[in-house]
Every structure is written in structure tokens, then in C-alpha cells.
Design an enzyme around this catalytic site. Structure first.
Site, PDB file in Angstrom:
ATOM      1  N   TYR A  91      81.366  26.553  73.026  1.00  0.00           N
ATOM      2  CA  TYR A  91      80.426  26.506  71.899  1.00  0.00           C
ATOM      3  C   TYR A  91      79.090  25.900  72.317  1.00  0.00           C
ATOM      4  O   TYR A  91      78.028  26.486  72.062  1.00  0.00           O
ATOM      5  CB  TYR A  91      81.040  25.701  70.759  1.00  0.00           C
ATOM      6  CG  TYR A  91      80.214  25.686  69.497  1.00  0.00           C
ATOM      7  CD1 TYR A  91      80.026  26.844  68.751  1.00  0.00           C
ATOM      8  CD2 TYR A  91      79.621  24.509  69.047  1.00  0.00           C
ATOM      9  CE1 TYR A  91      79.258  26.829  67.591  1.00  0.00           C
ATOM     10  CE2 TYR A  91      78.858  24.485  67.888  1.00  0.00           C
ATOM     11  CZ  TYR A  91      78.680  25.647  67.165  1.00  0.00           C
ATOM     12  OH  TYR A  91      77.921  25.635  66.017  1.00  0.00           O
TER      13      TYR A  91
ATOM     14  N   PHE B 258      88.761  14.944  55.746  1.00  0.00           N
ATOM     15  CA  PHE B 258      88.941  13.782  54.878  1.00  0.00           C
ATOM     16  C   PHE B 258      89.140  14.195  53.423  1.00  0.00           C
ATOM     17  O   PHE B 258      90.017  13.662  52.723  1.00  0.00           O
ATOM     18  CB  PHE B 258      87.738  12.846  54.993  1.00  0.00           C
ATOM     19  CG  PHE B 258      87.713  12.019  56.245  1.00  0.00           C
ATOM     20  CD1 PHE B 258      88.791  12.008  57.111  1.00  0.00           C
ATOM     21  CD2 PHE B 258      86.603  11.236  56.558  1.00  0.00           C
ATOM     22  CE1 PHE B 258      88.773  11.241  58.269  1.00  0.00           C
ATOM     23  CE2 PHE B 258      86.574  10.457  57.701  1.00  0.00           C
ATOM     24  CZ  PHE B 258      87.661  10.472  58.565  1.00  0.00           C
TER      25      PHE B 258
ATOM     26  N   THR C 247      79.239   8.034  65.239  1.00  0.00           N
ATOM     27  CA  THR C 247      78.333   8.268  64.113  1.00  0.00           C
ATOM     28  C   THR C 247      77.973   9.750  64.009  1.00  0.00           C
ATOM     29  O   THR C 247      77.889  10.455  65.008  1.00  0.00           O
ATOM     30  CB  THR C 247      77.035   7.451  64.261  1.00  0.00           C
ATOM     31  OG1 THR C 247      76.298   7.915  65.393  1.00  0.00           O
ATOM     32  CG2 THR C 247      77.348   5.973  64.397  1.00  0.00           C
TER      33      THR C 247
ATOM     34  N   ASN D 214      75.476  18.282  61.347  1.00  0.00           N
ATOM     35  CA  ASN D 214      76.666  18.377  60.493  1.00  0.00           C
ATOM     36  C   ASN D 214      76.298  18.697  59.050  1.00  0.00           C
ATOM     37  O   ASN D 214      75.461  18.026  58.455  1.00  0.00           O
ATOM     38  CB  ASN D 214      77.455  17.064  60.541  1.00  0.00           C
ATOM     39  CG  ASN D 214      78.073  16.819  61.901  1.00  0.00           C
ATOM     40  OD1 ASN D 214      77.361  16.680  62.888  1.00  0.00           O
ATOM     41  ND2 ASN D 214      79.394  16.775  61.957  1.00  0.00           N
TER      42      ASN D 214
ATOM     43  N   ASP E 198      88.140   4.743  67.583  1.00  0.00           N
ATOM     44  CA  ASP E 198      87.962   3.497  66.825  1.00  0.00           C
ATOM     45  C   ASP E 198      87.177   3.702  65.531  1.00  0.00           C
ATOM     46  O   ASP E 198      86.978   2.752  64.767  1.00  0.00           O
ATOM     47  CB  ASP E 198      87.274   2.436  67.695  1.00  0.00           C
ATOM     48  CG  ASP E 198      85.924   2.905  68.235  1.00  0.00           C
ATOM     49  OD1 ASP E 198      85.462   3.992  67.820  1.00  0.00           O
ATOM     50  OD2 ASP E 198      85.347   2.198  69.081  1.00  0.00           O
TER      51      ASP E 198
END
Length: 445
Positions: free
Chosen positions: A261, A307, A326, A290, A322
Site C-alpha cells: 500500500y 473501537f 498517535t 485517517n 502501549d
């Protein structure tokens, strides 16, 4: 003898029947002849009647503007005008004169009774998430839109509401194969954009980016269309510069699992600029960060859709690593506005199109908890290979040259996406439970 000669000369001087003598000039003939023509057979009456009819028609019909009234495709999701994007066609930069001449546009006001001339626009990947919202905007503007999609990730349901519109056409076609269309603009969006999809078939992904882009650039060259490539922030790889500006060349792994990609889009940008410099094709390049919103694929592996779907299904929110990586998230309506401004503007690019608001994955998970289910659990898993640590756009160039910046914040746009996902997730579950119940009854019978 002398008298005979005199008589012969006298005979020679006499005019003959075949001799030519010009007619005397009639000074008013050029005026009187047309007047006599008009007065004969009541021609003047017909001319006056025609003038009267034309005047009446152009007086009754109102003068149209250069753009059709805009209808917000997100009105059903409850966006208020001050929270949604508002088309700013009047504020956009004027296209080049050469481009306007080629598409048949003219300067000045549109004459009475005439409408704005709609463009013929092809949108590859137009049945997908971003493409379908772009199609909505183009249709609302009055353009004729041709969607080219192979439905690998696109869905007919995203554009079904346009099927009855005579200005809409959908062609099931893979852009790795050539296609010939007569169009004014080409929005090239076709390519799997989520890790789940492009890792499933990496060869197909890079072929779509390279061969598909070649075919669309060839089409633009043949028909004289303007071409817009939707590239990606993935061309920056795992960036060493933060935030990322368009002049940054990136830090990309050419042999990683995401390379099909990342490198495919980098090659597509190279091809686009080569056609621009070598073949004088009018091109535009957008680097998309995004994006989220209604019509996203529910299980496409991107963090926002993951989510939201997990929270709605009462599943733990899976955070990889973790959770300190970002990302910047822009609502789809802001992106569509940026794409249209870029296409109609005078600048090639590339342009970063994204929301500079930066969130860690843990912060995003908490926003999803606040929006859907405060009791949702967060589950940590090992991070995936080649996952970029930071991603944030510098949109100074887009602000200055396009007059564009995102309007919808994450906390404003996320509930709209949740509403769409809730309908699709629980709708699918209801259909599944109904089918299961029917199967049970049939088996027991």
C-alpha cells in the site's frame, strides 16, 4: 471613297444587342430590398411574434445561478448547519482559463433561463466509504457522475439512492483493466485502504495502485480530463518529522507487510507527476490522513471502526502496543470538501488533507467509551509490524492555497458514525437471529 469610310465608321459605333452597359447605381437598394422582403407574405408579423414569445419565456423563468442548491447528505444524521461542512464553491479559487475553455464553461453571468453546465465526472471506487460521500456531493451539485467500482470493498448500498437518477451511472469494472469514457474530471479513489483488505491480497493492492493509476492517467490524457489522485499519509511511513509537511519525503520500509500500500501510493504519485510534466495532463494530488464517518466498513481493521464496532457489541476495545501511538482523525465530510476544492483549484499539490487534532490510541478509546459505553473494557495486545508511531498533518499549505481546514471535531463526528454503525450492526444481528429462528423451526418441523 471618303464617304464610304465615314459611313462604315458610323456603323461600327452603333450599339449592338450583346454589348454590356452597367446599370445605374441605386443608392437605397440595399435598404429597400430587405424591407420589401419582410413586408411580403406577412413575414414581419411572424418575426414580431417570435420576439414576443422569446421575451415572455426569459421573463417568466428565473435566472439560474452557477451552482445548484446544496443538500446536505448528513442531514439525516442530525448535523446542525454550524457543525457540518458547508460547501464553499463561491470561496474556492477559480479554475484555470484553459481548463474552463476545455469543459465548455464561459465567464460572466449565466443567461436567463439557462442552468449551470454540469460536468461529466468519473469516480473510481465510488461505491466505497469516501467515494460514495463524494458522489453525493457531486450529484447535489448537478454533475453527471459515473462510478467505476469492482466492489472488493465498495457496497452498492452506499449509492443505491442514486439509481433512479438519470445523471448517475455505475459500472462494475476493475481499474487494472483499461476503460474508455468521455469525462471532464477523474477522481481516482480505487484501492483497498485498510490493513485487513490490502494485507489479504497485497499483489492486487499494488497492481491497483500502479496499473490502475496508469490506466486512469491514460484516460485523462486521451480525453483531456483533469485527474485527481487520492494518495495517503502512509507515504510518510513511520515519520521522523512531526508534524508532517508535504516536502517531507518519508521513512518507509519497502519490504514490509504494509509496503504494497505505502509504496504503491508513492509510485502512483510518481506516475501522476510524470504524466503532468511529460504529457501536460492536469493533475491534482491529495494525501489523505485517517478518516472516519458513516458507511465505513465495520470490520476493516482501522482503529476507529474497530473501537466503535467492539463497543457496540459489548466487546473489549483492543489497543495494540502501549496505546501511545498517535493519529489524527478527520470526518468524511471535511475530506470531501477538501477533495472538491483541490480539484476545482489551480494547484497541483500534493496537499495534506487531515485534521491536525492529535489523539493517542488510549485517548481515542476513552472518547469511544464516553460516546457509547463508559463500562467498555480496554484490552492490550502486541503491536503489529511496521505500525507508525506518530501521524499528524501540517495543513498550512491547504489553508493558504485552498482555503480549506476541517470543521468537524472528533467529539462532534463520532456520534454520527456510531448512529450509522448501530443501525448496521444490530440490523445484521436481527437478520441473523431471524434466519436462525427460521432454520430452527424448519428443522423441528
Amino acid at each position: 471613297m471618303a464617304s464610304e469610310l465615314i459611313n462604315r465608321r458610323h456603323e461600327t459605333d452603333q450599339p449592338t444587342a450583346d454589348a454590356y452597359y452597367p446599370k445605374p447605381i441605386k443608392p437605397w437598394f440595399t435598404v429597400t430590398r430587405p424591407m420589401r422582403y419582410m413586408l411580403r407574405e406577412q413575414r414581419l408579423i411572424f418575426v414580431l411574434v417570435g420576439i414576443a414569445i422569446a421575451t415572455l419565456v426569459f421573463t417568466i423563468f428565473p435566472r439560474s445561478t452557477q451552482s445548484t442548491p446544496y443538500s446536505d447528505p448528513f442531514s439525516g444524521y442530525g448535523i446542525r448547519p454550524d457543525e457540518s461542512y458547508v460547501p464553499a464553491i463561491q470561496a474556492q479559487r477559480k479554475p484555470s482559463l484553459e481548463y474552463l475553455n476545455r469543459i465548455g464553461a464561459t465567464g460572466g453571468k449565466i443567461p436567463l433561463g439557462l442552468k449551470r453546465k454540469g460536468l461529466r465526472v468519473v469516480v473510481t471506487g465510488g461505491a466505497g466509504f469516501v467515494g460514495s460521500h463524494l458522489v453525493d456531493r457531486l450529484m447535489a451539485r448537478g454533475d453527471t457522475v459515473i462510478v467505476v467500482d469492482n466492489f472488493f470493498t465498495g457496497r452498492k448500498e452506499n449509492v443505491m439512492h442514486h439509481f433512479s437518477n438519470p445523471n448517475f451511472e455505475m459500472i462494475r469494472h476493475d481499474v487494472v483493466e483499461p476503460i474508455l469514457l468521455e469525462v471532464d474530471q477523474i477522481y481516482h479513489l480505487a484501492c483497498p485502504a485498510s490493513p485487513v483488505h490490502y494485507k489479504f491480497n497485497p499483489v492486487k493492492t499494488i497492481k491497483t495502485n500502479v496499473v490502475g493509476t496508469l490506466n486512469m492517467l491514460g484516460l485523462a490524457k486521451r480525453v483531456g480530463a483533469r485527474f485527481l489522485l487520492t494518495s495517503t499519509s502512509e507515504v510518510y511511513g513511520d515519520p521522523l518529522q512531526h508534524p508532517q509537511v508535504e516536502t517531507y519525503w518519508g521513512n518507509v520500509n519497502p519490504i514490509g507487510v504494509r509496503s504494497c500500500y505505502d509504496e504503491g501510493k508513492r509510485t502512483a504519485e510518481t506516475l501522476t507527476m510524470d504524466y503532468h510534466r511529460g504529457a501536460n495532463v492536469e493533475v491534482r494530488i491529495a494525501r489523505i490522513f485517517n478518516t472516519y464517518g458513516p458507511r465505513m466498513c465495520i470490520d476493516d481493521g482501522r482503529v476507529v471502526s474497530n473501537f466503535v464496532a467492539q463497543a457496540l457489541r459489548k466487546e473489549p476495545l483492543t489497543v495494540y502496543g502501549d496505546g501511545k501511538q498517535t493519529r489524527s482523525f478527520q470526518f468524511v465530510s471535511d475530506l470531501v470538501e477538501g477533495l472538491m476544492r483541490l480539484m476545482e483549484g489551480e494547484h497541483v499539490g500534493p496537499f495534506n488533507l487531515g485534521n491536525p487534532g492529535e489523539f493517542t490510541m488510549l485517548e481515542l478509546a476513552k472518547v469511544v467509551q464516553e460516546t457509547i459505553d463508559p463500562n467498555a473494557n480496554i484490552e492490550f495486545r502486541p503491536n503489529t509490524e511496521d505500525d507508525p508511531h506518530k501521524r499528524k498533518p501540517d495543513i498550512t499549505k491547504a489553508k493558504e492555497l485552498l482555503g480549506w481546514e476541517p470543521k468537524v471535531s472528533l467529539r462532534q463526528g463520532l456520534p454520527l458514525m456510531v448512529k450509522d454503525f448501530r443501525q448496521r450492526v444490530f440490523g445484521d444481528q436481527k437478520e441473523g437471529s431471524s434466519a436462525a429462528a427460521t432454520t430452527t423451526k424448519t428443522t423441528s418441523a
